[in-house]
Design an enzyme around this catalytic site. Structure first.
Site, PDB file in Angstrom:
ATOM      1  N   HIS A  78       0.828  -1.221   0.000  1.00 45.64           N
ATOM      2  CA  HIS A  78       0.000   0.000   0.000  1.00 45.64           C
ATOM      3  C   HIS A  78       0.863   1.272   0.000  1.00 45.64           C
ATOM      4  O   HIS A  78       0.346   2.367   0.251  1.00 45.64           O
ATOM      5  CB  HIS A  78      -0.923   0.031   1.223  1.00 45.64           C
ATOM      6  CG  HIS A  78      -1.935  -1.076   1.248  1.00 45.64           C
ATOM      7  ND1 HIS A  78      -2.807  -1.319   0.207  1.00 45.64           N
ATOM      8  CD2 HIS A  78      -2.218  -2.021   2.197  1.00 45.64           C
ATOM      9  CE1 HIS A  78      -3.585  -2.352   0.520  1.00 45.64           C
ATOM     10  NE2 HIS A  78      -3.238  -2.813   1.718  1.00 45.64           N
TER      11      HIS A  78
HETATM   12 ZN   LIG Z   1      -3.972  -7.321   3.329  1.00 44.68          ZN
END
Ligand SMILES: [Zn+2]
Length: 251
Positions: A100
């Site tokens: 992320h």
């Molecule tokens: Zn995850």
């Protein structure tokens, strides 16, 4: 199979489930019985700069403990990738996770995109020309996808599928249809397990995914394959899940 690990990954560098106390120990215990362990060096800052902007790097630096552990995690991905390049499969048993983390921002317990840092280093030194990333974490790796958006060299894949069968078929379809890459890199998240957040996959499915990735690498990439840890939060089942995945990737 070499497992890349550093004792500093035991440190609780942040208040989030990826940094939780007691998360790494069961994985180390399960993998130590089977695989050889090696220790990484911190990633050089110039390797981070191949992926991340200076402002983003500085914002992580403002927390010195976090920064040190995050550099070791990126260094762990680099060592795993370079081990794979030399012909031995490898796995970065690292945290914080990375998928992320985008070039200029991050969220979801991630700070630097470990896998992207490792691949950019190999690509920029022309040790590989291309790579396929298979991310089987429960969550879409937006940071990795953003990093390589529009790239002709790196292809990112994350399976969809709301049930077990559809998810596994999606992975198989990806591996059957995407050929022509020099290396396969796995963003290995285990939070899709039936006893983890996603409630979907069985422990044996991780063996299968590992095995399919191994077969892909032997067919297309001279066996060059490595993975890095992303998510996975049920400490009771993580050890077995990671172990079965790595056995599939090796056997
Ligand atoms: Zn995850």
């Amino acid at each position: 199979m070499k497992v890349v690990f550093h004792p500093r990954f035991y440190e609780v560098y942040s208040h989030d489930p990826a940094a939780a106390s007691g998360r790494m120990e069961p994985m180390v215990k399960a993998l130590k019985e089977v695989f050889e362990f090696v220790e990484p060096e911190p990633a050089p800052e110039r390797d981070l700069e191949r992926v991340h902007g200076r402002e983003h790097i500085r914002s992580v630096q403002s927390n010195p403990i976090l920064y040190e552990v995050a550099l070791l995690a990126a260094g762990g991905a680099i060592l795993a990738a370079e081990t794979a390049l030399e012909g031995q499969p490898a796995f970065g048993l690292i945290r914080p996770p990375g998928h992320h983390a985008s070039p200029h921002s991050c969220w979801g317990f991630c700070y630097f995109n470990n896998l992207a840092v490792a691949l950019r280093r190999l690509l920029s030194s022309r040790k590989i020309k291309s790579a396929l990333i298979l991310d089987f974490d429960l969550h879409y790796g937006d940071g990795t996808a953003n990093t390589f958006e529009g790239s002709a060299e790196v292809s990112y894949f994350h399976p969809v599928g709301t049930n077990r069968d559809a998810c596994l078929k999606d992975i198989q379809r990806c591996l059957k249809t995407r050929a022509g890459y020099d290396m396969i890199a796995l963003s290995a998240g285990f939070d899709r397990h039936e006893e983890d957040w996603g409630g979907l996959l069985k422990t044996e499915d991780y063996y299968s995914i590992g095995e399919w990735a191994k077969e892909y690498s032997l067919q297309h990439c001279q066996g060059r394959r490595f993975g890095v840890l992303e998510g996975g939060y049920n400490h009771t089942v993580l050890g077995q899940n990671v172990k079965r995945f790595l056995q599939g990737l090796t056997d």
